[in-house]
Motif scaffolding. Structure first.
Motif, PDB file in Angstrom:
ATOM      1  N   LEU A 176      38.803  21.945  45.256  1.00  0.00           N
ATOM      2  CA  LEU A 176      39.810  23.019  46.131  1.00  0.00           C
ATOM      3  C   LEU A 176      40.574  23.263  44.889  1.00  0.00           C
ATOM      4  N   PRO A 177      41.363  24.482  45.563  1.00  0.00           N
ATOM      5  CA  PRO A 177      42.666  25.401  44.092  1.00  0.00           C
ATOM      6  C   PRO A 177      44.124  24.426  43.693  1.00  0.00           C
ATOM      7  N   ALA A 178      44.366  24.182  43.083  1.00  0.00           N
ATOM      8  CA  ALA A 178      44.933  23.014  42.471  1.00  0.00           C
ATOM      9  C   ALA A 178      46.052  23.354  43.587  1.00  0.00           C
ATOM     10  N   ALA A 179      46.845  24.594  44.639  1.00  0.00           N
ATOM     11  CA  ALA A 179      47.816  24.781  45.062  1.00  0.00           C
ATOM     12  C   ALA A 179      47.662  24.107  46.560  1.00  0.00           C
ATOM     13  N   VAL A 241      35.844  34.990  40.241  1.00  0.00           N
ATOM     14  CA  VAL A 241      35.570  34.939  41.649  1.00  0.00           C
ATOM     15  C   VAL A 241      35.850  34.289  43.086  1.00  0.00           C
ATOM     16  N   MET A 242      35.266  33.206  42.794  1.00  0.00           N
ATOM     17  CA  MET A 242      36.242  31.930  43.597  1.00  0.00           C
ATOM     18  C   MET A 242      37.866  31.620  43.030  1.00  0.00           C
ATOM     19  N   GLY A 243      38.109  31.919  41.914  1.00  0.00           N
ATOM     20  CA  GLY A 243      39.876  31.565  41.457  1.00  0.00           C
ATOM     21  C   GLY A 243      39.741  32.872  42.692  1.00  0.00           C
ATOM     22  N   GLU A 257      33.085  22.052  36.151  1.00  0.00           N
ATOM     23  CA  GLU A 257      34.294  21.944  35.524  1.00  0.00           C
ATOM     24  C   GLU A 257      35.035  23.284  36.468  1.00  0.00           C
ATOM     25  N   MET A 258      36.117  23.950  36.850  1.00  0.00           N
ATOM     26  CA  MET A 258      36.622  25.294  37.018  1.00  0.00           C
ATOM     27  C   MET A 258      38.193  24.906  36.560  1.00  0.00           C
ATOM     28  N   PRO A 259      38.614  25.742  36.255  1.00  0.00           N
ATOM     29  CA  PRO A 259      40.288  25.608  35.317  1.00  0.00           C
ATOM     30  C   PRO A 259      40.799  26.447  36.525  1.00  0.00           C
ATOM     31  N   GLY A 260      42.130  25.347  37.102  1.00  0.00           N
ATOM     32  CA  GLY A 260      43.017  25.747  38.175  1.00  0.00           C
ATOM     33  C   GLY A 260      42.593  25.287  39.095  1.00  0.00           C
ATOM     34  N   THR A 261      41.438  23.989  39.720  1.00  0.00           N
ATOM     35  CA  THR A 261      40.921  22.957  40.229  1.00  0.00           C
ATOM     36  C   THR A 261      41.255  22.130  40.496  1.00  0.00           C
TER      37      THR A 261
END
Length: 323
Positions: A176-179, A241-243, A257-261
């Motif tokens: 999930l996006p962090a927000a 792309v996912m971000g 690991e994906m930054p911001g998620t």
């Protein structure tokens, strides 16, 4: 059946039985359709019975054909084993293993196999494919020896030419996006994703088995599979792309690991992604034994093949993994 029946005739029979289509079977065997038809007629002449009912629109097995098929498969597998075990070059070359991602069950098995293999034993070369559907084509063509993934998601004709060992029921998760509204939860109930559009690699032919699992999981829950995208190559490009899209991503507990998620397990029920070790029938490389031993040891040590209470798994996957 005569004791000296040509294995080529049985291979032709098995290919047509798998495909139920002479043109596709001929392409699979790299022979002309006329030659394939001659081989089938020759086998029927040897046996004194028809094996297929042919019409202008369909091909079906006769009762005699259905009886013969499992025995023909066993003979062909033994024949492949004989060829492989007599090949001295087979033991000298590296075993080519597709692990999917560096963060994966396949990689854990490969690392354990390298640890337990004799010092002077076989070499293992790792590669990373996007999915088992894509890897299966390379397995059958001899460009790969072993891969990992959801065996029930493959075409039955492809599965018939592969062997597999159940390794793990991987709990599924969501990135999930962090927000995101659900990001603060320690675990995400599946029904909480109702109304969401979730990326599950739709449109990528190499990962069709994963998209198929997502479609079964989301059916009737109000969760949509995100529309197809061109295949995304590389971790950095996937993250970018996912971000940009900002959509949830269907994943497993073993994920990059994906930054911001954030990665959150799915619950109520706990969906499982079945992982099997898959290899083409007939190879007898010493490294294969090390991989199988490693997979079985890790599965036993970590209870990888124990289904947690309240879990979800399609019937076809349960049957494919019950061996």
């Amino acid at each position: 059946m005569p004791r000296d029946t040509d294995p080529r005739l049985l291979r032709a029979f098995a290919a047509v039985a798998d495909e139920l289509h002479f043109t596709r079977a001929a392409a699979r065997l790299y022979v002309a359709q006329q030659a394939l038809s001659r081989d089938i007629r020759r086998l029927e002449g040897v046996l004194g019975t028809e094996l297929f009912v042919r019409t202008t629109r369909s091909v079906e097995l006769t009762a005699a054909g259905k009886r013969l098929l499992p025995y023909a498969r066993r003979v062909l597998e033994a024949h492949d084993d004989l060829i492989a075990v007599c090949s001295e070059a087979e033991a000298d070359r590296p075993l080519l293993v597709d692990i999917g991602e560096r963060v994966s069950t396949g990689n854990l098995v490969l690392e354990e196999a390298r640890r337990i293999a004799p010092a002077a034993g076989p070499e293992f070369y790792a590669s990373c494919h996007a999915g088992l559907t894509g890897a299966a084509a390379d397995l059958l063509a001899g460009r790969l020896d072993v891969s990992f993934g959801r065996i029930a998601g493959l075409d039955p004709a492809v599965r018939a030419r592969l062997s597999h060992l159940p390794v793990r029921y991987e709990p599924m998760a969501v990135v999930l996006p962090a927000a995101h509204r659900l990001a603060a939860l320690p675990a995400v109930p599946l029904d909480a994703l109702a109304g969401e559009t979730v990326y599950a690699a739709a449109g990528n032919d190499a990962t069709a088995e994963w998209t198929g699992l997502a479609e079964q999981l989301f059916a009737g829950r109000g969760i949509a599979v995100a529309p197809p995208l061109p295949p995304i190559r590389g971790r950095d490009e996937f993250t970018r792309v996912m971000g940009k899209l900002g959509r949830p991503i269907l994943a497993t507990s073993q994920f990059i690991e994906m930054p911001g998620t954030v990665l959150r397990p799915l619950t109520d029920p706990v969906p499982l992604s079945p992982v099997a070790m898959v290899w083409r029938r007939g190879i007898r490389h010493p490294g294969l034994g090390s991989l199988r031993t490693a997979a079985a040891a890790l599965a036993a040590e970590h209870a990888w093949l124990v289904k947690p209470s309240g879990s979800w798994l399609p019937d076809a996957d349960g049957a494919a993994m019950s061996r």
